[in-house]
Design an enzyme around this catalytic site. Structure first.
Site, short mmCIF file in Angstrom:
data_model
loop_
_atom_site.label_atom_id
_atom_site.label_comp_id
_atom_site.label_asym_id
_atom_site.label_seq_id
_atom_site.Cartn_x
_atom_site.Cartn_y
_atom_site.Cartn_z
N GLU A 124 22.88 -1.49 -9.95
CA GLU A 124 23.36 -2.28 -11.08
C GLU A 124 22.23 -2.73 -12.01
OE1 GLU A 124 25.80 -5.52 -9.70
OE2 GLU A 124 27.32 -4.17 -8.89
N GLU A 160 30.41 0.27 -4.20
CA GLU A 160 30.80 -1.10 -3.83
C GLU A 160 32.20 -1.36 -4.35
OE1 GLU A 160 28.29 -4.45 -4.99
OE2 GLU A 160 26.50 -3.28 -4.54
C1 BG6 Z 1 27.47 -6.90 -6.54
C2 BG6 Z 1 26.01 -6.91 -6.16
O1 BG6 Z 1 27.59 -6.77 -7.90
O2 BG6 Z 1 28.20 -8.04 -6.24
C3 BG6 Z 1 25.73 -7.69 -4.88
O3 BG6 Z 1 25.49 -5.61 -6.05
C4 BG6 Z 1 26.52 -8.98 -4.84
O4 BG6 Z 1 24.35 -7.89 -4.77
C5 BG6 Z 1 28.00 -8.66 -4.97
O5 BG6 Z 1 26.28 -9.72 -3.68
C6 BG6 Z 1 28.90 -9.87 -4.86
O6 BG6 Z 1 28.54 -10.88 -5.72
P1 BG6 Z 1 28.92 -12.41 -5.51
O7 BG6 Z 1 28.19 -13.11 -6.58
O8 BG6 Z 1 30.39 -12.53 -5.67
O9 BG6 Z 1 28.51 -12.80 -4.15
#
Ligand code: BG6
Length: 460
Positions: free
Chosen positions: A164, A361
């Site tokens: 990202e 992801e």
């Molecule tokens: C993703 C990232 O965008 O979102 C991660 O690659 C991150 O590093 C994940 O932990 C979840 O984000 P959050 O802020 O909801 O914990």
């Protein structure tokens, strides 16, 4: 039954800074996160900093057994630049031994490691010099990448350069969420450009080494833009939102070119970054083998009502549209729109020469999950199962139409520390006990994932 291909990768993703712990120990130097936590701990949820993670430095062996137990055939994490090369030049033997053991053990247990080089964690020594604002960062990253490929290329076959990249650009230089929390569009573009060149140089180093069966890619966050209406203004806002957020990295990574339109818009608004003559050719020659796309939410946009010329912020090109009736994950405030994953699959097929790609992801962050714990101590996270099912259904539809998607990874395997949010939102198949970060327990979604992998699909 919605079945996936035989070789489909099932797994989960995480990152070094969010899981390892020992953030300033075992030879590791400070990243921007370590320093920022020192400078402003109050910005971090419950003042939990980068040392407060899920102790993977010690726990990786047991975690790999847990992965095996679920049947996962792949796992993505990252190397911490600051652990491997604390001063940017000298290899840290302890860090090297740790990663070697970790990656070999994944491999030995049938879990293919996909190793990423940068997950928001810039070394502090580089930040002090100007970080991604200065050209020196490009060569520093290329050296780090080359070192990692040389050290671990015999074990690790799937590499990615950045996770990202938009995040450190926009959170660091536009919206004030991440260090150095500057608001400066021109700097943001320069940081973006150096990041792209760092990626390209890393790909070049990778090609030079000719790692047997090695493949290299980049992981991008994808939030496809949907316009409020079909008016020409809203459609233009959608086009610009995609140009800045999607095409900006995908085009050079896959097609070897920065979109002409982006170059023109940047020029019109006096945002053109400083470049070097060889850059265009470097970008052209160093495209990737595969793409990882992190998908959480769509981007609803509309035309801005007032604008500055030249533009001062992306909001001079498009602004968010708060669509009435949208489904929301209230804990994260993100819209739930699985259909976008189908649209992404079609986009990859039609606009990106159907390059191999995977969902790197996807997941649902929920706060205070202990509320859903049953008497046996298992979190009944049916909402997460439903979320995954809905997204997989759409992904499957895209694959059935010929999109070249080779895997699906959730965020994440074990609940992890997440930057300013600390442990607020949980995403894992395994719960981490917040009173003892070594303790994990399987959630219902983990059992569901195991069954999904066993059947290589799900009944719908
Ligand atoms: C993703 C990232 O965008 O979102 C991660 O690659 C991150 O590093 C994940 O932990 C979840 O984000 P959050 O802020 O909801 O914990």
């Amino acid at each position: 039954m919605r079945e996936f291909s035989k070789a489909f990768l099932w797994g989960a993703a995480a990152s070094a800074p969010q899981t390892e712990g020992h953030s300033l120990e075992n030879g590791k130097s400070a990243s921007t996160w370590d320093e920022w936590f020192k400078l402003a701990p109050e910005k971090f949820n419950e003042q939990q900093g980068p040392s407060d993670t899920s102790n993977v430095y010690e726990e990786y062996s047991k975690d790999i057994q847990r992965m095996k137990e679920l049947g996962m055939n792949s796992y993505r994490t990252s190397i911490a630049w600051t652990r491997l090369l604390p001063d940017g030049r000298t290899v840290n033997p302890e860090g090297t031994a740790f990663y070697k053991a970790y990656f070999s053990e994944l491999k030995a247990n049938g879990v293919e490691p996909i190793i990423n080089l940068f997950h928001f964690d810039l070394p502090w020594w580089l930040m002090e010099k100007g970080g991604w604002e200065i050209r020196e960062s490009v060569e520093a990253f290329a050296f780090y990448a080359k070192t990692a490929f040389e050290l671990f290329g015999d074990t690790v076959k799937y590499w990615t350069t950045f996770n990202e990249p938009l995040v450190h650009i926009e959170c660091g230089y536009l919206y004030g969420f991440h260090y150095p929390a500057i608001v400066d569009f021109k700097k943001a573009v320069q940081v973006g450009y150096h990041t792209l060149m760092a990626h390209v140089r890393a790909v070049e180093e990778f090609r030079k080494l000719q790692i047997e069966n090695g493949q290299i890619g980049i992981i991008l966050n994808i939030s496809p833009a949907y316009p409020k209406s079909q008016s020409s203004e809203d459609l233009k806002a959608k086009e610009l939102a995609d140009l800045f957020n999607t095409n900006s990295f995908l085009d050079p990574a896959v097609h070897g070119e920065i979109p002409e339109k982006l170059i023109t818009v940047l020029k019109e608004h006096e945002l053109t970054p400083v470049t070097e003559t060889q850059d265009k050719e470097l970008i052209r020659q160093n495209t990737v083998d595969f793409i990882g796309l992190n998908y959480y939410q769509p981007r609803r946009v509309q035309a801005p009502t007032t604008v500055h010329f030249p533009a001062e912020m992306p909001s001079d090109f498009y602004i968010p549209y708060d669509m009435p009736g949208k489904r929301i994950n209230p804990y994260r405030g993100w819209e739930i729109y699985p259909e976008a994953l189908y649209d992404v699959a079609v986009m990859m097929k039609e606009q990106y020469r159907n390059i191999p790609w995977y969902v790197s992801e996807n997941g649902m962050g929920v706060a205070e999950e202990e509320r859903f714990m049953d008497e046996q101590g298992m979190i009944q996270d049916d909402y997460r199962i439903e979320f995954m099912k809905e997204h997989l259904r759409e992904l499957h539809r895209g694959i059935a139409e010929g999109s070249n998607c080779f895997g699906y990874h959730t965020w994440t395997f074990v609940d992890c520390w997440s930057w300013l949010n600390g442990y607020r939102n949980r995403y894992g198949f395994y719960r981490v006990d917040l009173d003892n970060h070594f303790e994990r327990s399987l959630k219902k979604s983990g059992l569901w994932y195991k069954e999904l992998i066993e059947k290589n699909g799900f009944l719908d």
